[in-house]
Design an enzyme around this catalytic site. Structure first.
Site, PDB file in Angstrom:
ATOM      1  N   CYS A  34       0.839  -1.209   0.000  1.00 10.01           N
ATOM      2  CA  CYS A  34       0.000   0.000   0.000  1.00 10.01           C
ATOM      3  C   CYS A  34       0.865   1.246   0.000  1.00 10.01           C
ATOM      4  O   CYS A  34       2.068   1.195   0.278  1.00 10.01           O
ATOM      5  CB  CYS A  34      -0.883   0.051   1.255  1.00 10.01           C
ATOM      6  SG  CYS A  34      -1.936  -1.390   1.505  1.00 10.01           S
ATOM      7  N   ASP A 442      20.281  36.684 -14.310  1.00 16.64           N
ATOM      8  CA  ASP A 442      18.926  37.023 -14.737  1.00 16.64           C
ATOM      9  C   ASP A 442      18.498  38.330 -14.061  1.00 16.64           C
ATOM     10  O   ASP A 442      18.501  38.434 -12.832  1.00 16.64           O
ATOM     11  CB  ASP A 442      17.969  35.891 -14.358  1.00 16.64           C
ATOM     12  CG  ASP A 442      16.603  36.060 -14.978  1.00 16.64           C
ATOM     13  OD1 ASP A 442      16.341  35.380 -15.981  1.00 16.64           O
ATOM     14  OD2 ASP A 442      15.817  36.879 -14.478  1.00 16.64           O
TER      15      ASP A 442
END
Length: 490
Positions: A34, A442
């Protein structure tokens, strides 16, 4: 009881969904495995063992739980963060490389022998490449059975199985039921639900894609939370339409030329939306810095916008150098109109494919004899570089892919004409969804940093970049997500 076992057992007692995909719980008394958040009764500790992958649990003789569907969990976040061979192999396996090119093709891309790849994956993940690919095929098959009207034979081949017999046997082994028993519902189109770890900044992704969307190739509707685009797939062009969730799953509709393209299409979608990130860990780490804390609180679950393939990302990075997003979009729109193949599908707003490297080279022609009304109105050196790079892709001299190490990818990109450090970092950030890339240089980073008070308003650009680089070192290993916070604030 070891500390690691105790931590994992505590997670399944709490049914903590944050650990879904990070490990799997197998119960010896039932023979079932599970996800940690399974709502079933928690088993006794002495009946439990944990596995790193669903494939490893299956190889140990367990079958998947029909209640929590452990295969249908988001990908393991560690594969997105790590740069080791196992992580890079998992990204390629998810993209269908083993199904198309076999273990030899996977090994070639990783730069190892097939035997070494088998040994590494067995040691790190508890299963070899064939078993891991088979588990991926089984989950894709389950999604197709539940979500489409395809005949089971078509489902088998769309999922990458070599025969219907192999498909039936695998589904029985993994799910404990024949494929015909999994038909819960049927609908006329290829529809899927891709699980998402919460929190998920869906609006942020849409706001990133919207100003960069190339008309005809992409369509964005922020109000409807829809993003659609055409795709370049192994067997031909395709398209996808996504509804980004308020809940816990992305709604996906697919158009593909061949059913075998379903898996690589879904892999591209996962990368576009950075679905395998671990948002809780990212937010917790970045919030430790008081300068980012307010942004993390305002924008939880921020994701790194991905890319569908390397060639398109190279074009976008080169065209977008030192110009605005709007200007880059205009250049790319003209390029797509001139060189992109028409696309005829059912999704609104999609009419064209992004140009292939060969079509770009053909459409631009000789960059030394460009007329004023040329396809790309860029500096001649930039156009010359684009033709050069696309020519290398056509000739097979340049092969970038999602299984590359981030440093290897950056080195390959920096070696290309007119590709500097910023371009290489930007390509790595988006193509690999790499969580720890800092796109230094940037200008928007500086604008965002000044707005958040991270660097002084009066600081010169050069000094601001140096100061911000030093500060960003504290945000590792999630500097990519920190950069997204700065871009959003800019």
């Amino acid at each position: 009881m070891s500390t690691k076992f105790a931590q994992r057992y505590a997670a399944i007692q709490a049914r903590d969904s944050r650990f879904d995909g990070q490990f799997f719980t197998a119960v010896r008394t039932t023979g079932i495995f599970c996800r940690p958040s399974c709502p079933a009764r928690t088993p006794k500790p002495n009946n439990v063992e944990f596995f790193p992958t669903a494939a490893a649990a299956h190889a140990a003789g367990y079958r998947a739980c029909k209640r929590c569907l452990p295969n249908a969990t988001p990908g393991r976040p560690g594969w997105n963060l790590a740069t080791d061979v196992a992580a890079r192999a998992m990204r390629l396996i998810a993209d269908g490389v083993v199904d198309r090119d076999g273990v030899d093709g996977l090994a070639r891309r990783l730069g190892y022998s097939p035997r070494q790849v088998q040994r590494i994956l067995q040691r790190e993940l508890g299963a070899g490449p064939v078993a891991l690919a088979r588990m991926n095929r089984a989950e894709l098959a389950r999604s197709l059975i539940v979500g489409t009207s395809l005949p089971l034979a078509d489902v088998a081949f769309a999922s990458g199985f070599g025969s219907v017999r192999q498909f039936n046997a695998t589904m029985r082994q993994i799910y404990g039921a024949a494929p015909s028993r999994l038909h819960l519902s049927r609908c006329p189109r290829l529809r899927f639900e891709l699980p998402v770890r919460q929190p998920f900044d869906a609006v942020g992704l849409l706001e990133f894609f919207a100003p960069r969307a190339i008309p005809g190739v992409e369509a964005v509707d922020i109000v409807a939370r829809r993003y659609a685009r055409t795709l370049a797939l192994p067997s031909g062009p395709g398209a996808v339409s996504l509804i980004l969730p308020e809940g816990e799953a992305v709604q996906v509709e697919l158009e593909v030329a061949e059913l075998c393209d379903v898996q690589p299409a879904l892999s591209q979608v996962r990368r576009l939306l950075d679905l395998d990130a671990d948002p809780s860990a990212v937010d917790a780490h970045l919030a430790l810095d008081e300068r980012l804390r307010a942004s993390v609180a305002a924008i939880p679950g921020i994701r790194v916008p991905g890319a569908v393939n390397a060639e398109e990302m190279l074009v976008r990075a080169l065209v977008g150098q030192q110009i605005s997003v709007a200007a880059a979009r205009g250049h790319l729109a003209r390029l797509a109109a001139a060189a992109g193949a028409p696309y005829r599908g059912a999704f609104e707003g999609l009419s064209r494919c992004f140009p292939t490297p060969a079509s770009i080279v053909e459409a631009i022609g000789d960059p030394e004899s460009l007329a004023p009304d040329r396809v790309l109105r860029l500096p001649r050196a930039a156009t010359r570089a684009l033709v050069d790079v696309m020519g290398r892709c056509v000739a097979g001299e340049l092969e970038l892919h999602i299984g590359m190490d981030v440093d290897e990818l950056r080195q390959a990109v920096v070696a290309l004409p007119r590709f500097g450090t910023w371009s290489a970092n930007y390509v790595a950030l988006r193509l690999l969804n790499h969580p720890d890339v800092w796109p230094e240089g940037d200008v928007a980073l500086i604008a965002g940093a000044k707005r958040l008070g991270i660097v002084a308003e009066t600081e010169t650009a050069k000094r601001a970049h140096v100061a911000l680089r030093e500060i960003a070192a504290r945000w590792s290993p999630w500097r990519s997500h920190a950069a997204l916070h700065l871009w959003r604030n800019a």
